[in-house]
Design a protein around this motif. Sequence first.
Motif, PDB file in Angstrom:
ATOM      1  N   LEU A 249     -10.614   5.927  -0.726  1.00 32.56           N
ATOM      2  CA  LEU A 249     -10.403   5.011  -1.836  1.00 32.56           C
ATOM      3  C   LEU A 249     -11.653   4.151  -1.967  1.00 32.56           C
ATOM      4  O   LEU A 249     -12.002   3.403  -1.052  1.00 32.56           O
TER       5      LEU A 249
ATOM      6  N   GLU B  90      -7.788  -0.914  -4.744  1.00 29.81           N
ATOM      7  CA  GLU B  90      -6.712  -0.905  -3.756  1.00 29.81           C
ATOM      8  C   GLU B  90      -5.420  -1.503  -4.296  1.00 29.81           C
ATOM      9  O   GLU B  90      -4.337  -0.996  -4.045  1.00 29.81           O
ATOM     10  N   THR B  91      -5.527  -2.586  -5.077  1.00 34.12           N
ATOM     11  CA  THR B  91      -4.332  -3.234  -5.617  1.00 34.12           C
ATOM     12  C   THR B  91      -4.220  -3.068  -7.128  1.00 34.12           C
ATOM     13  O   THR B  91      -3.422  -3.736  -7.761  1.00 34.12           O
TER      14      THR B  91
ATOM     15  N   LYS C  51      -7.689   3.398 -10.041  1.00 32.96           N
ATOM     16  CA  LYS C  51      -8.308   3.614  -8.738  1.00 32.96           C
ATOM     17  C   LYS C  51      -9.422   4.640  -8.853  1.00 32.96           C
ATOM     18  O   LYS C  51      -9.411   5.485  -9.740  1.00 32.96           O
TER      19      LYS C  51
ATOM     20  N   THR D  99      -0.137   3.516  -3.002  1.00 33.32           N
ATOM     21  CA  THR D  99      -1.457   4.115  -2.804  1.00 33.32           C
ATOM     22  C   THR D  99      -1.381   5.264  -1.813  1.00 33.32           C
ATOM     23  O   THR D  99      -1.996   6.316  -2.021  1.00 33.32           O
TER      24      THR D  99
ATOM     25  N   GLY E  57       0.784  -1.227   0.000  1.00 29.74           N
ATOM     26  CA  GLY E  57       0.000   0.000   0.000  1.00 29.74           C
ATOM     27  C   GLY E  57       0.821   1.285   0.000  1.00 29.74           C
ATOM     28  O   GLY E  57       0.278   2.374   0.144  1.00 29.74           O
TER      29      GLY E  57
END
Length: 84
Positions: free
Chosen positions: A70, A74-75, A79, A50, A47
């Motif tokens: 968010l 997430e991955t 986004k 992010t 993360g």
Amino acid sequence: MKPPDLSDLAVPGATLAVRVTPKASRNAVERTDDALRVYVTTVPEGGKATAAVVKLLAKALGVPKSRLELVRGETSRDKVFRVL
């Protein structure tokens, strides 16, 4: 490099589609016709990328990091953030 002024997008409830490029040569936010592109030098592990995106995006929007949520991705490189 100073991030672009995206304060017009900082409307509560607005959703922002963001395309992320991790491990870039520089940190930058670019505005395109259909989405925002965010380049971060951070590696996409645990993360970290992010978190760097949230920091850069909040600065460009002129809002605190706590006002960005968010919603999806997430991955993923794609986004979706919501402005609270």
